[in-house]
Design a protein around this motif. Structure first.
Motif, PDB file in Angstrom:
ATOM      1  N   GLY A  28      64.619  47.983  20.726  1.00 46.06           N
ATOM      2  CA  GLY A  28      65.063  48.354  22.068  1.00 46.06           C
ATOM      3  C   GLY A  28      64.142  47.825  23.144  1.00 46.06           C
ATOM      4  O   GLY A  28      64.588  47.277  24.159  1.00 46.06           O
ATOM      5  N   ILE A  29      62.850  47.963  22.925  1.00 43.07           N
ATOM      6  CA  ILE A  29      61.874  47.452  23.886  1.00 43.07           C
ATOM      7  C   ILE A  29      61.965  45.936  23.960  1.00 43.07           C
ATOM      8  O   ILE A  29      61.953  45.343  25.047  1.00 43.07           O
ATOM      9  CB  ILE A  29      60.453  47.927  23.509  1.00 43.07           C
ATOM     10  N   PHE A  30      62.104  45.290  22.801  1.00 41.94           N
ATOM     11  CA  PHE A  30      62.213  43.833  22.766  1.00 41.94           C
ATOM     12  C   PHE A  30      63.447  43.350  23.523  1.00 41.94           C
ATOM     13  O   PHE A  30      63.383  42.364  24.257  1.00 41.94           O
ATOM     14  CB  PHE A  30      62.265  43.319  21.318  1.00 41.94           C
ATOM     15  N   SER A  31      64.567  44.028  23.363  1.00 48.50           N
ATOM     16  CA  SER A  31      65.792  43.577  24.033  1.00 48.50           C
ATOM     17  C   SER A  31      65.660  43.667  25.552  1.00 48.50           C
ATOM     18  O   SER A  31      66.145  42.795  26.274  1.00 48.50           O
ATOM     19  CB  SER A  31      67.010  44.351  23.538  1.00 48.50           C
ATOM     20  N   VAL A  32      64.994  44.686  26.052  1.00 47.11           N
ATOM     21  CA  VAL A  32      64.794  44.815  27.497  1.00 47.11           C
ATOM     22  C   VAL A  32      63.854  43.718  28.000  1.00 47.11           C
ATOM     23  O   VAL A  32      64.132  43.051  29.005  1.00 47.11           O
ATOM     24  CB  VAL A  32      64.247  46.216  27.869  1.00 47.11           C
ATOM     25  N   VAL A  33      62.746  43.513  27.304  1.00 42.46           N
ATOM     26  CA  VAL A  33      61.776  42.491  27.711  1.00 42.46           C
ATOM     27  C   VAL A  33      62.406  41.105  27.630  1.00 42.46           C
ATOM     28  O   VAL A  33      62.271  40.290  28.562  1.00 42.46           O
ATOM     29  CB  VAL A  33      60.491  42.582  26.849  1.00 42.46           C
ATOM     30  N   ALA A  34      63.114  40.816  26.542  1.00 41.24           N
ATOM     31  CA  ALA A  34      63.741  39.497  26.384  1.00 41.24           C
ATOM     32  C   ALA A  34      64.817  39.271  27.438  1.00 41.24           C
ATOM     33  O   ALA A  34      64.893  38.185  28.031  1.00 41.24           O
ATOM     34  CB  ALA A  34      64.334  39.370  24.981  1.00 41.24           C
ATOM     35  N   GLY A  35      65.644  40.272  27.704  1.00 39.19           N
ATOM     36  CA  GLY A  35      66.689  40.135  28.716  1.00 39.19           C
ATOM     37  C   GLY A  35      66.108  39.891  30.095  1.00 39.19           C
ATOM     38  O   GLY A  35      66.567  39.017  30.840  1.00 39.19           O
ATOM     39  N   ALA A  36      65.072  40.650  30.436  1.00 35.24           N
ATOM     40  CA  ALA A  36      64.422  40.477  31.742  1.00 35.24           C
ATOM     41  C   ALA A  36      63.754  39.106  31.845  1.00 35.24           C
ATOM     42  O   ALA A  36      63.837  38.439  32.885  1.00 35.24           O
ATOM     43  CB  ALA A  36      63.399  41.586  31.972  1.00 35.24           C
ATOM     44  N   ALA A  37      63.115  38.657  30.761  1.00 36.76           N
ATOM     45  CA  ALA A  37      62.450  37.349  30.769  1.00 36.76           C
ATOM     46  C   ALA A  37      63.462  36.218  30.912  1.00 36.76           C
ATOM     47  O   ALA A  37      63.232  35.256  31.664  1.00 36.76           O
ATOM     48  CB  ALA A  37      61.629  37.174  29.498  1.00 36.76           C
ATOM     49  N   LEU A  38      64.572  36.322  30.227  1.00 36.69           N
ATOM     50  CA  LEU A  38      65.604  35.279  30.331  1.00 36.69           C
ATOM     51  C   LEU A  38      66.194  35.214  31.740  1.00 36.69           C
ATOM     52  O   LEU A  38      66.396  34.123  32.280  1.00 36.69           O
ATOM     53  CB  LEU A  38      66.703  35.514  29.292  1.00 36.69           C
ATOM     54  N   LEU A  39      66.458  36.370  32.333  1.00 37.54           N
ATOM     55  CA  LEU A  39      66.983  36.383  33.697  1.00 37.54           C
ATOM     56  C   LEU A  39      65.936  35.876  34.693  1.00 37.54           C
ATOM     57  O   LEU A  39      66.265  35.132  35.622  1.00 37.54           O
ATOM     58  CB  LEU A  39      67.449  37.783  34.086  1.00 37.54           C
TER      59      LEU A  39
END
Length: 164
Positions: A28-39
């Motif tokens: 869950g933490i990874f998905s938030v960090v990855a999504g924010a980094a990609l955006l």
């Protein structure tokens, strides 16, 4: 000491539990960090040209939106279709443990079997397995919340207990 209350499971309560469970772990933490980094990468390089930069925005949005959406549909399915959640669950907490009844079905859990206890803003989660928990909605517990907290503090190891 004794506490007695009923909890009626709703889609919102189940969704909050699933979100808590999903976003308090690595994935869950990874998905938030990855999504924010990609955006962030997409917006930072927007004026640099390149035909395929939209893919970063797409995957960023997917990381941030897909999991909450699937958890909501799962919560909707569970709360509406699972026979366990059709009727309220009646809890009786005593010095020995907790008894859970629903209609004719009944089960007992000794305090020693509790794996961990966590509190969110709206619920107290009493885990009896790695993914299974009794979800106690504070609003539905009413005046019985205080005696329930006392019993948890008295009978569950402080290492397993995280109440606010």
């Amino acid at each position: 000491m004794k506490a007695e209350f009923e909890i009626k499971m709703t889609t919102g309560t189940m969704y909050r539990f699933l979100m808590y469970h999903a976003y308090h772990g690595f994935s869950g933490i990874f998905s938030v960090v990855a999504g924010a980094a990609l955006l962030a990468y997409y917006f930072a390089t927007m004026g640099d040209g390149g035909a395929n930069k939209w893919i970063y925005a797409l995957f960023g949005i997917l990381f941030l939106v897909y999991q909450p959406w699937t958890l909501y549909t799962q919560a909707l399915r569970q709360a509406k279709l699972n026979p366990v959640f059709k009727e309220p669950l009646h809890y009786v907490l005593t010095e020995e443990g907790m008894a859970v009844t629903q209609g004719e079905a009944a089960s007992e859990v000794k305090w020693e079997a509790v794996k961990k206890v966590r509190e969110t803003s709206k619920c107290i989660l009493v885990y009896t397995g790695s993914r299974n928990a009794c979800i106690w909605v504070k609003e539905q517990m009413g005046a019985q919340e205080s005696p329930a907290r006392e019993l948890l503090r008295k009978h569950v190891s402080p290492k397993l207990l995280k109440l606010k």
